[in-house]
Design an enzyme around this catalytic site. Sequence first.
Site, PDB file in Angstrom:
ATOM      1  N   ARG A 130      -3.032  -0.318   3.319  1.00 48.57           N
ATOM      2  CA  ARG A 130      -3.834   0.118   2.101  1.00 48.57           C
ATOM      3  C   ARG A 130      -4.922   0.680   2.700  1.00 48.57           C
ATOM      4  O   ARG A 130      -5.766   1.359   1.745  1.00 48.57           O
ATOM      5  CB  ARG A 130      -4.245  -1.534   1.976  1.00 48.57           C
ATOM      6  CG  ARG A 130      -5.076  -2.162   2.912  1.00 48.57           C
ATOM      7  CD  ARG A 130      -5.122  -3.746   2.647  1.00 48.57           C
ATOM      8  NE  ARG A 130      -6.104  -4.392   3.535  1.00 48.57           N
ATOM      9  CZ  ARG A 130      -5.617  -4.831   4.660  1.00 48.57           C
ATOM     10  NH1 ARG A 130      -4.228  -4.849   5.045  1.00 48.57           N
ATOM     11  NH2 ARG A 130      -6.163  -5.434   5.370  1.00 48.57           N
TER      12      ARG A 130
ATOM     13  N   GLY B  22       0.680  -1.173   0.094  1.00 50.93           N
ATOM     14  CA  GLY B  22      -0.014  -0.035  -0.087  1.00 50.93           C
ATOM     15  C   GLY B  22       0.704   1.516  -0.026  1.00 50.93           C
ATOM     16  O   GLY B  22       0.449   2.327  -0.239  1.00 50.93           O
ATOM     17  N   SER B  23       2.141   1.201   0.470  1.00 53.05           N
ATOM     18  CA  SER B  23       2.921   2.343   0.459  1.00 53.05           C
ATOM     19  C   SER B  23       3.612   2.698  -0.969  1.00 53.05           C
ATOM     20  O   SER B  23       4.296   3.776  -1.189  1.00 53.05           O
ATOM     21  CB  SER B  23       4.225   2.108   1.461  1.00 53.05           C
ATOM     22  OG  SER B  23       3.577   2.028   2.782  1.00 53.05           O
TER      23      SER B  23
ATOM     24  N   LYS C 278       7.534 -12.189   7.486  1.00 53.15           N
ATOM     25  CA  LYS C 278       8.271 -11.269   8.216  1.00 53.15           C
ATOM     26  C   LYS C 278       9.316 -12.087   9.217  1.00 53.15           C
ATOM     27  O   LYS C 278      10.445 -11.840   9.578  1.00 53.15           O
ATOM     28  CB  LYS C 278       7.982  -9.990   8.783  1.00 53.15           C
ATOM     29  CG  LYS C 278       7.555  -8.952   7.523  1.00 53.15           C
ATOM     30  CD  LYS C 278       6.748  -7.660   8.029  1.00 53.15           C
ATOM     31  CE  LYS C 278       6.313  -6.914   7.171  1.00 53.15           C
ATOM     32  NZ  LYS C 278       5.653  -5.632   7.884  1.00 53.15           N
TER      33      LYS C 278
ATOM     34  N   SER D  60       6.628   4.504   3.354  1.00 44.18           N
ATOM     35  CA  SER D  60       6.498   3.179   4.185  1.00 44.18           C
ATOM     36  C   SER D  60       5.209   3.668   5.419  1.00 44.18           C
ATOM     37  O   SER D  60       5.992   4.320   6.221  1.00 44.18           O
ATOM     38  CB  SER D  60       7.805   2.565   4.796  1.00 44.18           C
ATOM     39  OG  SER D  60       7.219   1.534   5.861  1.00 44.18           O
TER      40      SER D  60
ATOM     41  N   HIS E  40      -5.462 -10.386 -25.931  1.00 45.19           N
ATOM     42  CA  HIS E  40      -4.223 -11.117 -26.774  1.00 45.19           C
ATOM     43  C   HIS E  40      -3.604 -12.286 -26.115  1.00 45.19           C
ATOM     44  O   HIS E  40      -2.620 -12.778 -26.462  1.00 45.19           O
ATOM     45  CB  HIS E  40      -3.338 -10.000 -27.022  1.00 45.19           C
ATOM     46  CG  HIS E  40      -3.839  -9.157 -28.213  1.00 45.19           C
ATOM     47  ND1 HIS E  40      -3.592  -9.030 -29.461  1.00 45.19           N
ATOM     48  CD2 HIS E  40      -4.388  -7.869 -27.691  1.00 45.19           C
ATOM     49  CE1 HIS E  40      -4.233  -7.837 -29.956  1.00 45.19           C
ATOM     50  NE2 HIS E  40      -4.679  -7.223 -29.009  1.00 45.19           N
TER      51      HIS E  40
ATOM     52  N   GLU F 199      -5.696  -8.780   0.409  1.00 52.74           N
ATOM     53  CA  GLU F 199      -5.574  -8.445   1.759  1.00 52.74           C
ATOM     54  C   GLU F 199      -6.573  -8.354   3.184  1.00 52.74           C
ATOM     55  O   GLU F 199      -6.682  -8.719   3.828  1.00 52.74           O
ATOM     56  CB  GLU F 199      -4.699  -6.954   1.547  1.00 52.74           C
ATOM     57  CG  GLU F 199      -3.652  -7.125   1.098  1.00 52.74           C
ATOM     58  CD  GLU F 199      -2.564  -5.970   1.253  1.00 52.74           C
ATOM     59  OE1 GLU F 199      -2.532  -5.781   2.459  1.00 52.74           O
ATOM     60  OE2 GLU F 199      -1.994  -5.363   0.678  1.00 52.74           O
TER      61      GLU F 199
ATOM     62  N   THR G  76       9.609  -0.646   6.990  1.00 54.09           N
ATOM     63  CA  THR G  76       9.724  -1.744   5.918  1.00 54.09           C
ATOM     64  C   THR G  76      11.095  -1.702   5.223  1.00 54.09           C
ATOM     65  O   THR G  76      11.569  -0.853   4.974  1.00 54.09           O
ATOM     66  CB  THR G  76       8.550  -1.262   4.773  1.00 54.09           C
ATOM     67  OG1 THR G  76       7.508  -0.903   5.214  1.00 54.09           O
ATOM     68  CG2 THR G  76       8.572  -2.267   3.761  1.00 54.09           C
TER      69      THR G  76
ATOM     70  N   SER H 122       4.436   2.275   7.987  1.00 53.94           N
ATOM     71  CA  SER H 122       5.052   1.903   9.498  1.00 53.94           C
ATOM     72  C   SER H 122       6.268   2.543   9.544  1.00 53.94           C
ATOM     73  O   SER H 122       6.535   2.976  10.634  1.00 53.94           O
ATOM     74  CB  SER H 122       5.327   0.280   9.503  1.00 53.94           C
ATOM     75  OG  SER H 122       6.478  -0.096   8.695  1.00 53.94           O
TER      76      SER H 122
END
Length: 340
Positions: free
Chosen positions: A140, A42-43, A330, A87, A234, A218, A92, A89
Amino acid sequence: MPQDMREVILASPQQIGHSLEVNKDVKVEGKVDSIVLAGMGGSGHPGDLLNALGISNVPLYVHRNYDLPTTYLAHMGLVKPLVIASSYSGNTEEPLTGYALAQRESRPLLVSASGGKLQELAQRDGTPFIKIDYTDMQPRHTLFAAFAGIYAALRNSGLVENIDEDLRRVEKVLIEKAPLLEAPGKELAQKIKGKTAVYLSTDALGFATKNFKIQTNENAKYPAFWNTFPEMNHNEMLGFSKLKEMKNPNQFFVLTLRDKDDHPRNRARIEVTTGLYRDWGVTVEHVNVEGTTLLEKLMYTVTLGLWTTYFLALEYGIDPVPVEGVESLKAKLKEVAGDI
């Protein structure tokens, strides 16, 4: 709790005006020839939205990786990029590596975060700081705030077109329309439940189409896909052509996002393609996107996507807010490779 996300959706439009005010004085001095927005998930979306709107006065590259794409830019003659470490937070690891490299190479820098290590680094180094003034949320769910803050800093720096009037108008429109989109979102969620959603549009709405897909992943914790016309004619469409013969066409739900300003040939392609999909046994629905400007259309569709995926999560009996899978990754990554 699920109720928290409902309140987030209803309050999302107000993020625009608040973030414009909070970041009204942020700017970067000096001349740059390009912008690199280093951000994950989302960042990174604010950079995608800037590109979708086409308002940047210099090339803007959204970097979703470690370090910086400076060699790539140099090959195009772009040697003085502004680096935006984005970021929510502030912790990241990928944009943190980009920030560190930009510092070592003495490149112009901006930081966009709600706190964390990036805010600490910005304060230590005197780096202009864009404040996402919303805590304890998912990245997000702060798209409008992050976008407005980054836009404000770039506007102040002469790097984007001034769209203040449209932004503030769209904020008012969405305050009115966000509650009205709740019921259509719930109806769509009920139709999607149990199927894999495929979201389609033309390039103009591609940002919102991709966002619909990501919100499904998410919020509803369910696979989903997206593509655009005419490219998908295509290749991707052939993947649906034999589903009926394989006796499993009902596994997909195709949602096309339609814009009255789509190219006439693309409008024809959408009609023909969805007709073929129905012949092949695939469920198809349409949404006519409302709005008088591209900004309004994109933010309208993002809001509908939030409602749809919120209710889809509830249909599956899960909380749309946490992302335990990402947190688990993580933790395991730290065990295997340590801290960055």
